[in-house]
Design a protein around this motif. Structure first.
Motif, PDB file in Angstrom:
ATOM      1  N   ALA A   1      15.632   2.159  -3.674  1.00 56.01           N
ATOM      2  CA  ALA A   1      16.020   3.276  -4.526  1.00 56.01           C
ATOM      3  C   ALA A   1      14.821   4.065  -5.027  1.00 56.01           C
ATOM      4  O   ALA A   1      14.873   5.290  -5.155  1.00 56.01           O
ATOM      5  CB  ALA A   1      16.841   2.769  -5.710  1.00 56.01           C
ATOM      6  N   ARG A   2      13.725   3.347  -5.303  1.00 51.49           N
ATOM      7  CA  ARG A   2      12.556   4.035  -5.858  1.00 51.49           C
ATOM      8  C   ARG A   2      11.313   3.205  -5.611  1.00 51.49           C
ATOM      9  O   ARG A   2      11.344   1.981  -5.685  1.00 51.49           O
ATOM     10  CB  ARG A   2      12.752   4.253  -7.352  1.00 51.49           C
ATOM     11  CG  ARG A   2      11.770   5.206  -7.960  1.00 51.49           C
ATOM     12  CD  ARG A   2      12.185   5.591  -9.349  1.00 51.49           C
ATOM     13  NE  ARG A   2      11.234   6.560  -9.875  1.00 51.49           N
ATOM     14  CZ  ARG A   2      11.103   6.807 -11.153  1.00 51.49           C
ATOM     15  NH1 ARG A   2      11.853   6.190 -12.042  1.00 51.49           N
ATOM     16  NH2 ARG A   2      10.219   7.685 -11.559  1.00 51.49           N
ATOM     17  N   LEU A   3      10.203   3.893  -5.344  1.00 51.75           N
ATOM     18  CA  LEU A   3       8.906   3.255  -5.134  1.00 51.75           C
ATOM     19  C   LEU A   3       7.932   3.777  -6.188  1.00 51.75           C
ATOM     20  O   LEU A   3       8.167   4.826  -6.797  1.00 51.75           O
ATOM     21  CB  LEU A   3       8.383   3.567  -3.726  1.00 51.75           C
ATOM     22  CG  LEU A   3       9.147   2.879  -2.598  1.00 51.75           C
ATOM     23  CD1 LEU A   3       8.829   3.524  -1.251  1.00 51.75           C
ATOM     24  CD2 LEU A   3       8.812   1.401  -2.569  1.00 51.75           C
ATOM     25  N   PRO A   4       6.811   3.064  -6.395  1.00 56.01           N
ATOM     26  CA  PRO A   4       5.837   3.544  -7.372  1.00 56.01           C
ATOM     27  C   PRO A   4       5.430   4.993  -7.092  1.00 56.01           C
ATOM     28  O   PRO A   4       5.250   5.380  -5.930  1.00 56.01           O
ATOM     29  CB  PRO A   4       4.642   2.602  -7.174  1.00 56.01           C
ATOM     30  CG  PRO A   4       5.248   1.348  -6.609  1.00 56.01           C
ATOM     31  CD  PRO A   4       6.391   1.816  -5.752  1.00 56.01           C
ATOM     32  N   LYS A   5       5.301   5.769  -8.161  1.00 61.62           N
ATOM     33  CA  LYS A   5       4.897   7.184  -8.071  1.00 61.62           C
ATOM     34  C   LYS A   5       5.852   8.018  -7.219  1.00 61.62           C
ATOM     35  O   LYS A   5       5.510   9.082  -6.728  1.00 61.62           O
ATOM     36  CB  LYS A   5       3.462   7.307  -7.587  1.00 61.62           C
ATOM     37  CG  LYS A   5       2.456   6.652  -8.536  1.00 61.62           C
ATOM     38  CD  LYS A   5       1.052   7.035  -8.190  1.00 61.62           C
ATOM     39  CE  LYS A   5       0.068   6.490  -9.200  1.00 61.62           C
ATOM     40  NZ  LYS A   5       0.029   7.236 -10.455  1.00 61.62           N
ATOM     41  N   ASP A   6       7.066   7.506  -7.015  1.00 62.30           N
ATOM     42  CA  ASP A   6       8.099   8.193  -6.234  1.00 62.30           C
ATOM     43  C   ASP A   6       7.661   8.529  -4.807  1.00 62.30           C
ATOM     44  O   ASP A   6       8.077   9.542  -4.228  1.00 62.30           O
ATOM     45  CB  ASP A   6       8.584   9.463  -6.949  1.00 62.30           C
ATOM     46  CG  ASP A   6       9.371   9.133  -8.196  1.00 62.30           C
ATOM     47  OD1 ASP A   6      10.136   8.152  -8.174  1.00 62.30           O
ATOM     48  OD2 ASP A   6       9.211   9.847  -9.205  1.00 62.30           O
ATOM     49  N   VAL A   7       6.838   7.667  -4.211  1.00 64.97           N
ATOM     50  CA  VAL A   7       6.396   7.894  -2.831  1.00 64.97           C
ATOM     51  C   VAL A   7       7.546   7.606  -1.869  1.00 64.97           C
ATOM     52  O   VAL A   7       8.569   7.038  -2.242  1.00 64.97           O
ATOM     53  CB  VAL A   7       5.153   7.028  -2.487  1.00 64.97           C
ATOM     54  CG1 VAL A   7       4.001   7.376  -3.409  1.00 64.97           C
ATOM     55  CG2 VAL A   7       5.474   5.543  -2.528  1.00 64.97           C
ATOM     56  N   LYS A   8       7.326   7.960  -0.611  1.00 62.39           N
ATOM     57  CA  LYS A   8       8.357   7.795   0.408  1.00 62.39           C
ATOM     58  C   LYS A   8       8.253   6.474   1.163  1.00 62.39           C
ATOM     59  O   LYS A   8       9.211   6.044   1.797  1.00 62.39           O
ATOM     60  CB  LYS A   8       8.292   8.958   1.400  1.00 62.39           C
ATOM     61  CG  LYS A   8       8.555  10.311   0.760  1.00 62.39           C
ATOM     62  CD  LYS A   8       8.435  11.446   1.755  1.00 62.39           C
ATOM     63  CE  LYS A   8       8.617  12.795   1.125  1.00 62.39           C
ATOM     64  NZ  LYS A   8       9.847  12.975   0.382  1.00 62.39           N
ATOM     65  N   VAL A   9       7.067   5.814   1.098  1.00 59.88           N
ATOM     66  CA  VAL A   9       6.868   4.595   1.879  1.00 59.88           C
ATOM     67  C   VAL A   9       5.832   3.695   1.218  1.00 59.88           C
ATOM     68  O   VAL A   9       4.881   4.170   0.596  1.00 59.88           O
ATOM     69  CB  VAL A   9       6.443   4.942   3.331  1.00 59.88           C
ATOM     70  CG1 VAL A   9       5.137   5.706   3.367  1.00 59.88           C
ATOM     71  CG2 VAL A   9       6.384   3.709   4.203  1.00 59.88           C
TER      72      VAL A   9
ATOM     73  N   GLN B   1       0.852  -1.187   0.000  1.00 59.92           N
ATOM     74  CA  GLN B   1       0.000   0.000   0.000  1.00 59.92           C
ATOM     75  C   GLN B   1       0.887   1.235   0.000  1.00 59.92           C
ATOM     76  O   GLN B   1       1.810   1.348   0.802  1.00 59.92           O
ATOM     77  CB  GLN B   1      -0.919   0.004   1.222  1.00 59.92           C
ATOM     78  CG  GLN B   1      -1.903  -1.141   1.238  1.00 59.92           C
ATOM     79  CD  GLN B   1      -2.883  -1.063   0.075  1.00 59.92           C
ATOM     80  OE1 GLN B   1      -3.495  -0.032  -0.168  1.00 59.92           O
ATOM     81  NE2 GLN B   1      -3.019  -2.157  -0.654  1.00 59.92           N
ATOM     82  N   ILE B   2       0.587   2.133  -0.934  1.00 58.23           N
ATOM     83  CA  ILE B   2       1.303   3.404  -1.003  1.00 58.23           C
ATOM     84  C   ILE B   2       0.320   4.518  -0.632  1.00 58.23           C
ATOM     85  O   ILE B   2      -0.877   4.270  -0.520  1.00 58.23           O
ATOM     86  CB  ILE B   2       1.951   3.623  -2.391  1.00 58.23           C
ATOM     87  CG1 ILE B   2       0.895   3.698  -3.502  1.00 58.23           C
ATOM     88  CG2 ILE B   2       2.982   2.525  -2.676  1.00 58.23           C
ATOM     89  CD1 ILE B   2       1.466   4.066  -4.867  1.00 58.23           C
ATOM     90  N   PRO B   3       0.800   5.741  -0.443  1.00 60.94           N
ATOM     91  CA  PRO B   3      -0.080   6.807   0.044  1.00 60.94           C
ATOM     92  C   PRO B   3      -0.981   7.428  -1.026  1.00 60.94           C
ATOM     93  O   PRO B   3      -0.931   8.620  -1.312  1.00 60.94           O
ATOM     94  CB  PRO B   3       0.895   7.831   0.628  1.00 60.94           C
ATOM     95  CG  PRO B   3       2.140   7.624  -0.143  1.00 60.94           C
ATOM     96  CD  PRO B   3       2.203   6.156  -0.415  1.00 60.94           C
ATOM     97  N   LEU B   4      -1.821   6.586  -1.612  1.00 58.14           N
ATOM     98  CA  LEU B   4      -2.858   7.065  -2.517  1.00 58.14           C
ATOM     99  C   LEU B   4      -4.178   7.071  -1.764  1.00 58.14           C
ATOM    100  O   LEU B   4      -4.496   6.107  -1.073  1.00 58.14           O
ATOM    101  CB  LEU B   4      -2.999   6.139  -3.731  1.00 58.14           C
ATOM    102  CG  LEU B   4      -1.874   6.118  -4.753  1.00 58.14           C
ATOM    103  CD1 LEU B   4      -2.162   5.075  -5.826  1.00 58.14           C
ATOM    104  CD2 LEU B   4      -1.684   7.479  -5.388  1.00 58.14           C
ATOM    105  N   LYS B   5      -4.946   8.136  -1.909  1.00 54.25           N
ATOM    106  CA  LYS B   5      -6.287   8.172  -1.339  1.00 54.25           C
ATOM    107  C   LYS B   5      -7.194   7.252  -2.150  1.00 54.25           C
ATOM    108  O   LYS B   5      -6.831   6.819  -3.257  1.00 54.25           O
ATOM    109  CB  LYS B   5      -6.826   9.600  -1.351  1.00 54.25           C
ATOM    110  CG  LYS B   5      -6.050  10.552  -0.471  1.00 54.25           C
ATOM    111  CD  LYS B   5      -6.634  11.942  -0.554  1.00 54.25           C
ATOM    112  CE  LYS B   5      -5.811  12.927   0.258  1.00 54.25           C
ATOM    113  NZ  LYS B   5      -6.332  14.289   0.152  1.00 54.25           N
TER     114      LYS B   5
END
Length: 125
Positions: free
Chosen positions: A107-115, A31-35
Motif C-alpha cells: 500500500a505504501r513505501l517509505p517516502k512514497d516511492v514506487k519500489v 533500498q529505495i531510490p535515494l541518491k
C-alpha cells in the motif's frame, strides 16, 4: 555480525544499517531510490528502479559481494501494473543469474516511492 555502510548509497533513514554480514551471507536493508546525497529520484518506475540497483550494487560491493552472488531478493512494488517494466530492468541487472525472488504489491513505501528491493547474497571469500 559486521555492519555494512557505504557513502556510495543513501544513509539509513532510521534505526537500522544498510546491511549486515553474518557468517558467509550479506543481508541488505531495503533500498529505495535515494541518491547517495539523500535526494529522492523523481520519475517513474524505470528511473526509480535503476537508482535502487545502483544502491544495491554499492552496498553489495562494500560487503564484498555482487549481484552475481545474490541468492534471494524481495521486491516491494507500489503498483503491480508497473511489474513488467520493473521486471525488464531487474532482468537486465541479473542477466542469466536468477536468484530466488518474492515480489509483493504494498500500500505504501517509505517516502512514497514506487519500489524497494532487499537482497541476501553470498560474501565472496
Amino acid at each position: 555480525m559486521k555492519y555494512v555502510a557505504t557513502d556510495k548509497a543513501a544513509a539509513a533513514i532510521g534505526p537500522y544499517s544498510q546491511g549486515v554480514i553474518s557468517g558467509e551471507l550479506f543481508y541488505s536493508s531495503g533500498q529505495i531510490p535515494l541518491k547517495a546525497d539523500g535526494e529522492l529520484v523523481q520519475g517513474g518506475i524505470s528511473e526509480q528502479t535503476h537508482q535502487v540497483f545502483a544502491n544495491l550494487q554499492a552496498v553489495l560491493e562494500e560487503a564484498g559481494s555482487s549481484l552475481q552472488q545474490v541468492v534471494k531478493t524481495t521486491v516491494f512494488i507500489k503498483d503491480m501494473n508497473d511489474f513488467a517494466e520493473l521486471n525488464a530492468i531487474y532482468a537486465s541487472y541479473f542477466g542469466e543469474h536468477k536468484p530466488a525472488r518474492s515480489t509483493v504489491e504494498v500500500a505504501r513505501l517509505p517516502k512514497d516511492v514506487k519500489v524497494e528491493i532487499e537482497v541476501i547474497s553470498k560474501v565472496i571469500q
